[in-house]
Structures are given as C-alpha cells and as structure tokens.
Write a protein that holds these residues in place. Sequence first.
Motif, PDB file in Angstrom:
ATOM      1  N   THR A  13       3.340  22.887  12.070  1.00 44.37           N
ATOM      2  CA  THR A  13       3.385  23.722  10.860  1.00 44.37           C
ATOM      3  C   THR A  13       3.593  22.862   9.619  1.00 44.37           C
ATOM      4  OG1 THR A  13       4.312  25.559  12.140  1.00 44.37           O
ATOM      5  CG2 THR A  13       4.574  25.644   9.746  1.00 44.37           C
ATOM      6  N   ALA A  14       4.506  21.863   9.711  1.00 47.04           N
ATOM      7  CA  ALA A  14       4.756  20.984   8.570  1.00 47.04           C
ATOM      8  C   ALA A  14       3.527  20.142   8.230  1.00 47.04           C
ATOM      9  CB  ALA A  14       5.946  20.081   8.863  1.00 47.04           C
ATOM     10  N   PHE A  25       3.340  11.906  15.053  1.00 46.95           N
ATOM     11  CA  PHE A  25       3.383  12.962  16.064  1.00 46.95           C
ATOM     12  C   PHE A  25       2.712  12.512  17.361  1.00 46.95           C
ATOM     13  CE2 PHE A  25       1.882  17.147  17.764  1.00 46.95           C
ATOM     14  CZ  PHE A  25       3.144  17.658  18.020  1.00 46.95           C
ATOM     15  N   SER A  26       1.563  11.814  17.222  1.00 42.97           N
ATOM     16  CA  SER A  26       0.860  11.292  18.389  1.00 42.97           C
ATOM     17  C   SER A  26       1.704  10.253  19.109  1.00 42.97           C
ATOM     18  CB  SER A  26      -0.473  10.679  17.946  1.00 42.97           C
ATOM     19  OG  SER A  26      -1.113  10.033  19.030  1.00 42.97           O
ATOM     20  N   LYS A  27       2.353   9.362  18.354  1.00 46.89           N
ATOM     21  CA  LYS A  27       3.219   8.334  18.964  1.00 46.89           C
ATOM     22  C   LYS A  27       4.401   8.967  19.683  1.00 46.89           C
ATOM     23  CE  LYS A  27       2.286   4.411  15.878  1.00 46.89           C
ATOM     24  NZ  LYS A  27       2.875   3.503  14.856  1.00 46.89           N
ATOM     25  N   PRO A  79       9.084  23.393  22.625  1.00 46.01           N
ATOM     26  CA  PRO A  79       8.037  24.148  21.911  1.00 46.01           C
ATOM     27  C   PRO A  79       8.361  24.356  20.433  1.00 46.01           C
ATOM     28  CG  PRO A  79       8.590  25.181  24.013  1.00 46.01           C
ATOM     29  CD  PRO A  79       9.610  24.135  23.776  1.00 46.01           C
ATOM     30  N   HIS A  80       9.669  24.555  20.143  1.00 45.31           N
ATOM     31  CA  HIS A  80      10.055  24.790  18.750  1.00 45.31           C
ATOM     32  C   HIS A  80       9.779  23.553  17.894  1.00 45.31           C
ATOM     33  CE1 HIS A  80      11.823  28.688  19.530  1.00 45.31           C
ATOM     34  NE2 HIS A  80      12.521  28.181  20.543  1.00 45.31           N
ATOM     35  N   PHE A  81      10.126  22.393  18.430  1.00 39.72           N
ATOM     36  CA  PHE A  81       9.901  21.171  17.654  1.00 39.72           C
ATOM     37  C   PHE A  81       8.401  20.926  17.449  1.00 39.72           C
ATOM     38  CE2 PHE A  81       9.015  16.563  17.705  1.00 39.72           C
ATOM     39  CZ  PHE A  81       9.605  16.227  16.490  1.00 39.72           C
ATOM     40  N   ILE A  82       7.606  21.101  18.512  1.00 36.17           N
ATOM     41  CA  ILE A  82       6.155  20.897  18.404  1.00 36.17           C
ATOM     42  C   ILE A  82       5.561  21.880  17.381  1.00 36.17           C
ATOM     43  CG2 ILE A  82       3.967  21.065  19.641  1.00 36.17           C
ATOM     44  CD1 ILE A  82       5.457  20.068  22.136  1.00 36.17           C
ATOM     45  N   HIS A  83       5.990  23.151  17.488  1.00 36.16           N
ATOM     46  CA  HIS A  83       5.486  24.157  16.552  1.00 36.16           C
ATOM     47  C   HIS A  83       5.867  23.820  15.108  1.00 36.16           C
ATOM     48  CE1 HIS A  83       5.867  27.980  14.260  1.00 36.16           C
ATOM     49  NE2 HIS A  83       4.702  28.256  14.859  1.00 36.16           N
ATOM     50  N   GLU A 105      10.990  15.023  11.488  1.00 40.01           N
ATOM     51  CA  GLU A 105      11.982  15.974  10.997  1.00 40.01           C
ATOM     52  C   GLU A 105      12.093  15.922   9.477  1.00 40.01           C
ATOM     53  OE1 GLU A 105      13.069  18.322  12.450  1.00 40.01           O
ATOM     54  OE2 GLU A 105      13.831  17.979  14.462  1.00 40.01           O
ATOM     55  N   GLU A 106      11.877  14.755   8.900  1.00 39.76           N
ATOM     56  CA  GLU A 106      11.953  14.617   7.444  1.00 39.76           C
ATOM     57  C   GLU A 106      10.846  15.391   6.738  1.00 39.76           C
ATOM     58  OE1 GLU A 106      12.003  10.412   6.924  1.00 39.76           O
ATOM     59  OE2 GLU A 106      14.196  10.266   7.090  1.00 39.76           O
ATOM     60  N   LEU A 107       9.760  15.698   7.464  1.00 38.12           N
ATOM     61  CA  LEU A 107       8.705  16.534   6.887  1.00 38.12           C
ATOM     62  C   LEU A 107       9.264  17.913   6.535  1.00 38.12           C
ATOM     63  CD1 LEU A 107       5.680  15.779   9.276  1.00 38.12           C
ATOM     64  CD2 LEU A 107       5.974  14.976   6.920  1.00 38.12           C
TER      65      LEU A 107
END
Length: 472
Positions: free
Chosen positions: A289-290, A309-311, A281-285, A342-344
């Motif tokens: 957010t980014a 994100f979709s891929k 959930p943290h990564f998705i959130h 993550e680079e975002l």
Amino acid sequence: MIQNSDCRNGQRGSCMNAFVSRISGARLIQITIDMWNSLFLIVIFFMVLGCFWKEKEQRSISDPIPLTKELLILCVAVFFYNILDAISLLCNGAVTGIGRIWKYIGEYGYFTTGIFLILFLMDTIRKSVSHGANARRTGIAVTVIQALQYCNLILLASNPFLRKLFIIDSSNCYSRVVPGYYIWSGINILSLLAAAVICALQFREMDKFRKQITVVSVGITLAGAVCNLFFYTISLHCICVSVITICLFMIYFRNRTEIMTENIYRIEKLRTSLILSQISPHFIHNSITAIIYYADKDTAKTKSALISFSKYLRKNLDFVNHNSLTSIEDEIEHAKIYLSLEELRFGEDLKVIFDLHTNTFKLPVLTIQPLVENAVKHGIKTSDTGCGTITIHSEADAEHYIITITDDGSGFDTDLLKHMDAAHTGIRSVKSRLSLFCRGTLTVESTLGKGTVCRITIPRSEEQYENTDNGR
C-alpha cells in the motif's frame, strides 16, 4: 650357507621355546585378550572422538552429549591398563636388566592405573546420582568413598620398601603378598559395595540413562573385584573394565542417537515456527500500500522501496533454509531493509540509531529483525504519540557478545511473556534458536509508558562456536 641358515633357524626355535616355557599358556591367553581389548578401545576412542568433533562443527545441540569426555578418558585409561598388564606378563621370568625394568613399569603402572580407574568410575557414579533433594549429601558420601582409594595409594607407594602388596622375586616373577593384597582388594570391594548402596537409594530418582551407567559401572566392577580374589590365573580386572567401556559406549551411542533425533525434530519445529512468524500478511499489505502511494508521487522512492521489499522477501526465504549461524552484519543489514520499508509508513515519526561497537561474531538467522519488528508494531506504533526511536547497540566483554534493541514506545507487562501464544511466535522462536545453536539468551525488560529493552547475550567461546573477534 645352508648350514648357517639352519643354525639361525635353530636359534630362533630355541628362543621361541624359551619364551613359551617362560610364559605359561594362561599368560599367553591373557596377553591375547589384552591386545584385543586394546584394539577395540582404539576403535571406540576414535568413534567417540569423531562424534565429539562432529557435534562441534554442526553446533546442532545446546549442551554436549552426556558421557562424551568421560568415555574418551576411560578409553585412554583402560587402554594403558591393558597394555601395562601385557608388558608385565611378557616380561615375566625375563631376568635381564631391561626385562626387570619393564616388569616393574608394568606392575606398578598397572596398579596405579587401577586406582585411577576406581576413582574415575566413582566420579562418574557421583555425577549420575548427585541429583534431587539429597544431591549434596550423596556427593559427599561418594567423595568419602573415593578417599578410601588413597589408602591403596599409600600401600602401593610403600610397596618397594615394605613389600606388603606384591613382590617381584629374583626370577622376575610377580606374586601376591598376604594379607596386603587382600587389604587392597577389600578396600576396592568395600568402596564398590558402598557405591552400590548409594546407587540403590537414589535409583528411583535417576533417569534411564543414569540407571544404565550406574548398573554397568558398579555391577561389573564389583563382580570382577570379587572373582579376582579367587581366580588368580587370568586378570579379570582388565576384562571387566574393557567390558564396562564397551557397554558404556553402547549406552552412550544409543543415548546420543536419541538426543540427535530429538534435536532434528526441534530444529524442524523451529523452522516451521520461523516460517509462520515471518509470513506477516499485515506487513506485506502495508508495504505494498505504501509503495502504491508513492508510485505517482516519487518514482525514485518507489523503485528503492520495491528493491528493498524484494530483498526483504528473498532474505526471509533464504534464511528459513539456513541451518548454520550467520554474521551480525547480515542480520543488521536485514533489519535495515525491514526498517526502510517501515519508514515508508512512519516517515519522520520513526527514528533508528545503530550504535555498533563489534560486528565480527555470529548468531542464528532472523534473530534481530523479529525483535525490531516487535519494537515497531508493539512499541512505537501503540505509543501515545505514535512515534519514537529504536536503538540497536552491540558490544563485547571478556566472556560475551551483547546486542541490545531498545525502544521508547508504549512498553508492556513482561508477565505476559510467561503465557506466550501464537502472537508471540517470534520471541519464542528467537529464544529457542539462541539456546539451541549457540547457548545464547534473550532477556526482555519493559516498563509501561517508557519502552522496552531486549538484550541478546551470546557466549564468546571460540572452542565451541567459532565466535571470534576476527570472525573466522
């Protein structure tokens, strides 16, 4: 024409009568038993061979099913044992040149195969009892017992000259020679009794599977060897070794079913843990957010991030239901998609280096990405500067494929891995799936303040896992 046909029928009848008179009723029964045994052995051989190939294709176990190769060898040996016995009986009393040749082939082949079978059964027993504290001494004891069979081999090799074991007389009939044959049988019985004592001493340390193997191998063989001394008409050796093979097949098949059922349970359990480890959930959130942050500032970057994100989500869902191995290229691509998200957040604080020297092998799905995610979350993010470099390196030597994921983040105490909890589901899942699907290993080395190195090692074995340089 009718008279000629009657003559031919009469000749056939007289030949058949001569054959029946040459071979007694007991020998005909023995030949029939040998043929039926051979038929059963062919069926068992191909059933075990089918199981063997199925295991290789599915790659659903980390180790071969115990007794597979031994059972295949035993089927072949006992098949020839029965066939050679049947050949010898069919040629009994046939005084022609070809009859004598086949009689000698049958008898000497039968006795030679008998030596091989005793040695082979002893070796199977040695593998079953050579466990625990006395494994070395037990193995040596069984090896000494096996050495007794070389006395029988010498007796058999000298028989054409000394005729101390058996004779084939002028009428091409077999007869035992006393005391040579009883010396032969005595050595076999002594070997089996010694093996029985060793098995009895180690019986408590054996598991259920090994106990069944030793009881069947020693018990039936010993009973047949003793009875054959007094019951001369029917060859109990052929019957006993055939019964042993059938019993071992039944034990093998039941054990195989239990192992395969356990592995199915393990795979399902790993799939569940894989699903849990990939739902972050943290990564998705953080990713959403980014993306929202860049929505008004950089449309092109936002669009690219949404596609990534979709891929990422699609790959995770597809991989969870993927039972076989996947290519290293797919794994690297998935890791790149994750890192682009993550680079975002990290921007230039996160640097990634791909140093790939081989990309034509296979490994379990979702092996690299969880380790890369750990490097970001627990290495780079928690470092003093909050920035760092992740390097993904691949290479191959003569025996292994090696993938190394290195970060220069905060590092950690590797003793914590001995007590992995739910937070370390990813590492535990990667280790288990590497071991289960391709006998691979994962080692983790880390130094506080300097970073972490995760090393994946996969056997370079075309025979078992189809991991080849050409990727086929």
